[in-house]
Design an enzyme around this catalytic site. Structure first.
Site, PDB file in Angstrom:
ATOM      1  N   SER A  85       0.826  -1.203   0.000  1.00 48.60           N
ATOM      2  CA  SER A  85       0.000   0.000   0.000  1.00 48.60           C
ATOM      3  C   SER A  85       0.866   1.260   0.000  1.00 48.60           C
ATOM      4  CB  SER A  85      -0.962  -0.053   1.191  1.00 48.60           C
ATOM      5  OG  SER A  85      -1.999   0.895   1.054  1.00 48.60           O
ATOM      6  N   ASP A  97     -10.021  -4.497  -4.484  1.00 50.95           N
ATOM      7  CA  ASP A  97      -9.409  -3.490  -3.601  1.00 50.95           C
ATOM      8  C   ASP A  97     -10.216  -2.195  -3.650  1.00 50.95           C
ATOM      9  OD1 ASP A  97      -7.708  -1.651  -2.275  1.00 50.95           O
ATOM     10  OD2 ASP A  97      -5.936  -2.775  -2.880  1.00 50.95           O
ATOM     11  N   HIS A 133      -8.025  -5.329  -0.213  1.00 53.59           N
ATOM     12  CA  HIS A 133      -6.745  -4.678   0.086  1.00 53.59           C
ATOM     13  C   HIS A 133      -6.010  -5.515   1.121  1.00 53.59           C
ATOM     14  CE1 HIS A 133      -4.117  -1.204  -0.144  1.00 53.59           C
ATOM     15  NE2 HIS A 133      -4.133  -1.040   1.161  1.00 53.59           N
TER      16      HIS A 133
END
Length: 224
Positions: free
Chosen positions: A118, A172, A203
């Site tokens: 991320s 996601d 995610h």
């Protein structure tokens, strides 16, 4: 020189020959990916030093100014509007300091991997593309290319030879799948060799992804 970020170190064998610097996501810390050391299949590879740094704390706009560990501020959910360029570049220097320490301890740049999830993925690209040497690889999970408008001008010639693994979940909702696809395509257009993987997940990480990461690590870290 930047003060070194606090970090967790795990060596898989004495006198490691490889370093993997793994950058966590927003609001997490270095502990987040420590379990990966046990989950990855590293059979056949020499000793590896895993370094899991903790980002500094700062108020994060998108979370109401709440102070948390973050590599840079995030102002809007689209991730690209009003990017925190100062924060990105400051954390880039922090990552460079970690690379420099591994080199000082005897591990060459060609045996150092930058990895991140991320926000940590964004930092992997931010630092890896601008590094003046070819690294062993950039492992980019569930993230995107930050400061994309500057990437072409700021990438180093040496970084073009650094292999890139990009993985993303099709469900996601934090970093949109399309954003990751655009980032991968831009990297290819800039001259990078990108190995792309996508999975039916949100995610997060999944078992198939861990297997693919293991296979990629064995490939890029195999002795020539």
């Amino acid at each position: 020189m930047n003060q070194l970020l606090e970090n967790i170190e795990i060596d898989t064998a004495p006198n490691p020959e490889i370093a993997i610097i793994w950058l966590h996501g927003l609001g997490a810390d270095g502990n987040d990916f420590v379990p990966m050391v046990q989950e990855l299949d590293l059979a056949g590879l020499p000793g590896i030093r895993f370094v899991f740094p903790h980002a500094n704390t700062m108020p994060v706009t998108i979370n109401g100014g709440y102070v948390m560990r973050s590599w840079y501020d995030i102002v809007a959910t689209d991730l690209t509007r009003r990017e925190d360029e100062g924060g990105l570049r400051a954390s880039q220097r922090d990552v460079e300091a970690l690379i420099a320490r591994e080199k000082a301890r005897g591990i060459p740049a060609s045996r150092i991997i930058l990895a991140g999830f991320s926000q940590g993925c964004a930092m992997t690209l931010q630092a890896g593309m601008r590094h003046p040497e070819t690294l062993a690889g950039m492992l980019c999970l569930s993230g995107y290319l930050p400061l994309a408008a500057n990437a072409g001008a700021e990438r180093t010639e040496q970084s073009l030879a650094t292999p890139v693994f990009m993985a993303h979940g099709r469900q996601d909702t934090v970093v949109p799948f399309a954003r990751a696809q655009e980032s991968a395509e831009m990297l290819r257009q800039l001259g990078y060799q990108v190995e792309w993987h996508e999975y039916p997940m949100p995610h997060s990480l999944c078992l198939e992804e861990v297997r693919d990461i293991s296979a990629w690590l064995k490939k890029v870290l195999a002795k020539p």
